[in-house]
Design a protein around this motif. Sequence first.
Motif, PDB file in Angstrom:
ATOM      1  N   ASP A 111     106.655 -72.890   0.186  1.00 45.43           N
ATOM      2  CA  ASP A 111     107.576 -71.851   0.648  1.00 45.43           C
ATOM      3  C   ASP A 111     108.882 -71.851  -0.144  1.00 45.43           C
ATOM      4  N   ILE A 115      96.695 -79.753   8.898  1.00 47.60           N
ATOM      5  CA  ILE A 115      97.789 -80.696   9.221  1.00 47.60           C
ATOM      6  C   ILE A 115      98.814 -80.069  10.179  1.00 47.60           C
ATOM      7  N   TRP A 171     103.235 -69.793  10.361  1.00 52.31           N
ATOM      8  CA  TRP A 171     102.810 -71.179  10.555  1.00 52.31           C
ATOM      9  C   TRP A 171     103.641 -71.771  11.687  1.00 52.31           C
ATOM     10  N   ASP A 194      94.594 -74.706  13.654  1.00 51.79           N
ATOM     11  CA  ASP A 194      95.367 -74.016  14.699  1.00 51.79           C
ATOM     12  C   ASP A 194      95.612 -72.555  14.356  1.00 51.79           C
ATOM     13  N   ASP A 199      99.604 -67.752   4.230  1.00 52.15           N
ATOM     14  CA  ASP A 199      99.904 -67.766   5.670  1.00 52.15           C
ATOM     15  C   ASP A 199     101.065 -66.834   5.987  1.00 52.15           C
ATOM     16  N   LYS A 249      93.640 -71.832   2.125  1.00 52.62           N
ATOM     17  CA  LYS A 249      92.840 -71.262   3.217  1.00 52.62           C
ATOM     18  C   LYS A 249      93.369 -69.867   3.508  1.00 52.62           C
ATOM     19  N   ASN A 294      97.516 -75.945   4.096  1.00 50.83           N
ATOM     20  CA  ASN A 294      98.192 -74.937   3.273  1.00 50.83           C
ATOM     21  C   ASN A 294      99.629 -75.344   2.987  1.00 50.83           C
TER      22      ASN A 294
HETATM   23  O1  G3P Z   1     101.957 -72.197   5.667  1.00 56.65           O
HETATM   24  C1  G3P Z   1     102.690 -73.309   5.922  1.00 56.65           C
HETATM   25  C2  G3P Z   1     101.894 -74.577   5.956  1.00 56.65           C
HETATM   26  O2  G3P Z   1     102.775 -75.612   6.262  1.00 56.65           O
HETATM   27  C3  G3P Z   1     100.737 -74.586   6.908  1.00 56.65           C
HETATM   28  O3  G3P Z   1     100.095 -75.826   6.830  1.00 56.65           O
HETATM   29  O4  G3P Z   1      98.579 -77.631   7.539  1.00 56.65           O
HETATM   30  O5  G3P Z   1      98.822 -75.579   8.961  1.00 56.65           O
HETATM   31  O6  G3P Z   1      97.643 -75.445   6.777  1.00 56.65           O
HETATM   32  P1  G3P Z   1      98.700 -76.126   7.573  1.00 56.65           P
END
Ligand code: G3P
Length: 364
Positions: free
Chosen positions: A175, A32, A226, A314, A223, A264, A65
């Motif tokens: 977060d 997303i 992001w 991404d 992550d 992920k 995520n």
């Molecule tokens: O780690 C922060 C989260 O907003 C990332 O989301 O959708 O890129 O997996 P996404």
Amino acid sequence: MFRVRQQANRLLPNILRIHRSLHTEIAFAFDIDGVLLRSKEPISGASEALKLCHDNKIPFILLTNGGGTSENQRTAFLSDALRVPLSPSQIIQSHTPFKTLVPEYKKVLAVGSPTVREVAEMYGFEKVVHPMDIVRYDPSIAPFSGVSKDVRMELSREIPGLDKEPFEAILVFNDSRDWGADIQIILDLLNSENGMLNTVRQARPNAPPMSKPSVPIYFSNNDLVWANQYVLNRVGQGAFRTVIETLYSRLNYGAQLENTIIGKPTAVTYDFAHHILIKWREKLASGSKNEIPLPKLGVSPESSPFSKVFMVGDNPASDIIGAHNYGWSTCLVRSGVYRDGDPLPCHPTIIADNVFDAVKRAIG
Ligand code: G3P
Ligand code: MG
């Protein structure tokens, strides 16, 4: 909405229009943030990409995520923002697999935005405590909390018997919004006497460093960075975990904190997503209105009907390496974390400017 469909269909390869059923052998998992949205704003091509899949019954899920809201609320928002019908069954947020932990834990500390309390309760956890409730109970626990007293009083709850029953798990849903207070409270519980607030466990003389905390801790994503609407990447839950691990180690004579990380790029989350994708494909084919059953955590599907599943993401360190290691094809897009020239942990199947471009090339 109509214009989007026209545009998507015009670009649809003929073969796909004629042999739609063949394409249920391929499927997509869309990230997303940085793929479909930047903060709350749709990314160019996102609506068209999802419509292309939806109109042609190509099974797809959203695998993020991110989190902090219920799956129902998130799909309602996305469906509206991207002008495509979506079902809550199609979304897997970082914390969606926490649903499987409900039978194991009764009293949990739910860390993240104030909204995660409601999410945890909706999942079925019986006693949910947010760190703000603990600061409300005794502000000296986190003397430098960044949340004002007014906000705390509005968003926290008085929990009867807060210090009378042990915490059974710490679940980091998304977060942290108040790093200082959350880090302090998490460390207190990890080092407590059997999960009781206001206690500290005693190290036994000559015992090895205690890697196992008093309360199990689960992180819903790892992550390090992001992408939001700001020009540079932002640090994420992986950075928060690093701080917790480092401090735990310093407070415990070098012990490595035992913890569980999902989201992920972990195989646990890809297995979970794969189960859902298989069931979603069956649901599309049968038109059934039944809810998709909750997959078991850590169990791989016995077989898969898909010849190819494309993860469109991404973030090379999350979406791409996770899908690659899981055996899926990967589409890395340039609309988020990744910039041309960044080091890559593996070779993506496709690198595309945006998600629509990626989908067209994948089904090409
Ligand atoms: O780690 C922060 C989260 O907003 C990332 O989301 O959708 O890129 O997996 P996404
Ligand atoms: Mg992303």
